[in-house]
Design a protein around this motif. Sequence first.
Motif, PDB file in Angstrom:
ATOM      1  N   GLU A 207       0.868  -1.217   0.027  1.00  0.00           N
ATOM      2  CA  GLU A 207       0.075   0.066   0.013  1.00  0.00           C
ATOM      3  C   GLU A 207       1.034   1.466   0.098  1.00  0.00           C
TER       4      GLU A 207
ATOM      5  N   ASN B  33      -9.042   3.834  -5.160  1.00  0.00           N
ATOM      6  CA  ASN B  33      -9.981   2.726  -5.765  1.00  0.00           C
ATOM      7  C   ASN B  33      -8.961   1.541  -5.165  1.00  0.00           C
TER       8      ASN B  33
ATOM      9  N   TYR C 243      -7.225   1.079  -2.474  1.00  0.00           N
ATOM     10  CA  TYR C 243      -7.268   0.936  -0.855  1.00  0.00           C
ATOM     11  C   TYR C 243      -8.209   2.089  -0.392  1.00  0.00           C
ATOM     12  N   PRO C 244      -9.452   1.829  -0.528  1.00  0.00           N
ATOM     13  CA  PRO C 244     -10.568   2.822  -0.190  1.00  0.00           C
ATOM     14  C   PRO C 244     -10.487   3.041   1.264  1.00  0.00           C
ATOM     15  N   LYS C 245     -10.110   1.880   2.136  1.00  0.00           N
ATOM     16  CA  LYS C 245      -9.806   2.206   3.758  1.00  0.00           C
ATOM     17  C   LYS C 245      -8.658   2.583   4.256  1.00  0.00           C
ATOM     18  N   SER C 246      -7.799   2.970   3.150  1.00  0.00           N
ATOM     19  CA  SER C 246      -6.341   3.291   3.830  1.00  0.00           C
ATOM     20  C   SER C 246      -6.501   4.670   4.460  1.00  0.00           C
ATOM     21  N   THR C 247      -5.577   4.682   5.395  1.00  0.00           N
ATOM     22  CA  THR C 247      -5.368   6.105   6.102  1.00  0.00           C
ATOM     23  C   THR C 247      -4.791   7.241   5.349  1.00  0.00           C
TER      24      THR C 247
ATOM     25  N   VAL D 178      -5.885   7.937   2.216  1.00  0.00           N
ATOM     26  CA  VAL D 178      -6.880   8.245   1.395  1.00  0.00           C
ATOM     27  C   VAL D 178      -7.173   9.789   1.309  1.00  0.00           C
TER      28      VAL D 178
END
Length: 288
Positions: A110, A146, A148-152, A154
Amino acid sequence: MFKNKVFIILSFVILCLSVFTGCKSKFEKLKASTDVTKKYQEAIRLYNNKDYAKSLILFDDLVQRYRGRSEAEDLYYYYAYSNYKLKDYLSARYHFKTFAETYPTSARAEECRFMAAYCFYQDSPNFSLDQENTYKAIEAMQLFINLYPKSTRVAEASKLIQDLRDKLEKKSYANSNLFLTIGDYQAAVIAFRNSIRDFPDTKYAEEMDFLTIKSLYLYAKNSYETRQEDRYTEAIDEYSRFVEKYPKSAYIKEAEKLKDDSLKGIENAKKILALSLEYKKAQNDTKQ
């Protein structure tokens, strides 16, 4: 005594050269060495000491030698960052992207996907230059969101996308203004309208709407009299839309003057065309 001083000075110079060449040869020997474990340890040490130029030299050799081994993941991660730290963003983004694709299940995948996009961001030039990398940076950042929509990360990626769009917006505004400045009024009208269409929430919207009126007026003023009525009328119509949209605009007075001058321009064009028609009629009567 003089000979002794010369001897001492020469001895000191030789000693310094020996120390210098000794240090240099130590790194050169290590670089040529087949002791990959020692070379790996030294590369990490140099990286941690922020000597990225030397660490990159060693990593460049090691990535080939460690291919397929358990250490390869860590090694490639440092290799990508060594390029980044040296501001070689072209190489860095390639290696970050390669890392993410080669080790998709890695805890660092990521981060490396984000860094690949961030390298495009770093390579995005001043708004006045070609914006190819700006578009690519937006695309890469959006791909990261798109994936990693839940990444910190974002929130940061979204902010960077907005920064990049602001740059494109500024370039669009500047390009439109340039057409007005150089006197290509028809192109200015098209450019201002396209800019507002592409960036509907732009902070320049009110100014560009006003400048569209100005461009239409100047386009009409510099046209042949046979075309002026229609073109002045378009400027007046644009004025009507403007005052409805921005009733308290700081540009209202200037816009009103352009509208009044357009009305006068229509009347003047009609008079000139009428006189021209009378002149032609008189010429025909004379010939008869």
